[in-house]
Scaffold this active site. Sequence first.
Site, PDB file in Angstrom:
ATOM      1  N   PRO A   1       0.807  -1.224   0.000  1.00 41.72           N
ATOM      2  CA  PRO A   1       0.000   0.000   0.000  1.00 41.72           C
ATOM      3  C   PRO A   1       0.837   1.269   0.000  1.00 41.72           C
ATOM      4  CG  PRO A   1      -0.234  -1.196   2.089  1.00 41.72           C
ATOM      5  CD  PRO A   1       0.672  -2.001   1.229  1.00 41.72           C
ATOM      6  N   CYS A   2       0.276   2.320  -0.582  1.00 44.36           N
ATOM      7  CA  CYS A   2       0.913   3.641  -0.566  1.00 44.36           C
ATOM      8  C   CYS A   2       0.560   4.287   0.768  1.00 44.36           C
ATOM      9  CB  CYS A   2       0.403   4.486  -1.720  1.00 44.36           C
ATOM     10  SG  CYS A   2       1.198   6.093  -1.853  1.00 44.36           S
ATOM     11  N   GLN A   3       1.533   4.408   1.648  1.00 47.90           N
ATOM     12  CA  GLN A   3       1.310   4.958   2.986  1.00 47.90           C
ATOM     13  C   GLN A   3       2.258   6.133   3.223  1.00 47.90           C
ATOM     14  OE1 GLN A   3       1.988   0.812   4.467  1.00 47.90           O
ATOM     15  NE2 GLN A   3       0.364   1.304   5.905  1.00 47.90           N
TER      16      GLN A   3
ATOM     17  N   ASN B   1       3.018  -0.502  -7.082  1.00 43.31           N
ATOM     18  CA  ASN B   1       2.294   0.449  -6.243  1.00 43.31           C
ATOM     19  C   ASN B   1       1.483   1.382  -7.141  1.00 43.31           C
ATOM     20  OD1 ASN B   1       1.593   2.308  -4.039  1.00 43.31           O
ATOM     21  ND2 ASN B   1       3.356   1.418  -2.961  1.00 43.31           N
TER      22      ASN B   1
END
Length: 414
Positions: free
Chosen positions: A91-93, A134
């Site tokens: 995930p893009c966090q 991503n």
Amino acid sequence: MKLTVAELFAGVGGFRVGLNHISEIDLENRAIEKGDWEFVWANQYEPSTKAQHAFNCYTTRFGLENHSNEDINKVNKDEIPDHSLLVGGFPCQDYSVARSLSNEQGIEGKKGVLFWDIKEVLVAKKSPFVLLENVDRLLKSPASRRGRDFAVMLKTFDELGYYVQWRVINAGEYAMPQKRRRVFIFAHKKNLNYSWKIQGQKLDINRDNIFNDIFPIEKALEIESLDLNEYKDVLDVSNNFKEGKFLETGMMVDGNVIHARVSAKVEPIFSLEKILSISRKYNADVEEYAIEKEKLNKWEYLKGSKRIERTSSNGHSYIYSEGSMAFPEKIEEPARTMLTSEGTLNRSSHIVFDREMKKLRKLTPVECELIQMFPPNWTDTMPKRNRYFMMGNALVTGIIARIEPKLKKIIESE
């Protein structure tokens, strides 16, 4: 070097489907793997739900051996089997660094941010090659300091002894059935034969970037450079990065980065109409997916253009606007990007006109699988709603399948 793989955040197995060119399931519901890649370990865990539908799908297709359903934060990374290639769609966090620890322990990121688990695996296992996927906004996040998150990733790879290549790929531009833009990241240890070939020479994005070789571009535009060696460490990048967003393709060698915009060399279209045709043999009854007349007005409203006056939490008034969407879908084009809300009464769901039924309808789960280039009925181990969610969350496996021969040649040459 052997073709061994460890898979993080495995989902329903998109990387494995791609690498081993899986297109069908046998009578015992196992995947028919046509490739040479041995998956020595895979981890899939969904912390927000009790039912582990993705893991159950993965193990139905591949068996239980060497597959982990433990929270990756709690996995002892030293116990992961040795491997040549580490893969994962994460995930893009927020990748900002939480604090600096003692020199012996190094720098740690915020807990629960899954990129730091990737780092822990690389520290423990020294994976020679890494392939990650991503969303493309990673290259320009966070909005408050564009590019910082990806710079943190690049600096982390540099400190761990890796070179990095990346490319934003729109699958629909390369003869695949979905307009899905994702960034693919390929990292490789500096001491490999493959890395030595690009050491000590002027980098060329067209010549040296693996993705631009496999997914040809017309030309690289606006080539820019930056030097991450100006930052002392990852914490310095996290606190002080100010360069701006990263462009669609690039490379990092010894902390030196070049990147550029690209124009794709567009290949023949794989249309949604073709998916609808292929799916006929697998969809026994599509009537249940038809749009009910009483909901037609709602769908037309959701798909239409809007200008709505709204009030924010602090009392500020503003106009929310959005343009219209094709209703029904333009089936002569690839499908739009599929989201996890697919199949629900939602603006982003695909609605097609079924010529045989002469009705508007939603996509079936099998059609969603085919759009992501999974074998038909791959996710029939779970309820329909979850099948849609899994496909909205997956990658286009055809991209991995197309990368595979080059990747195999690189690793076997070590």
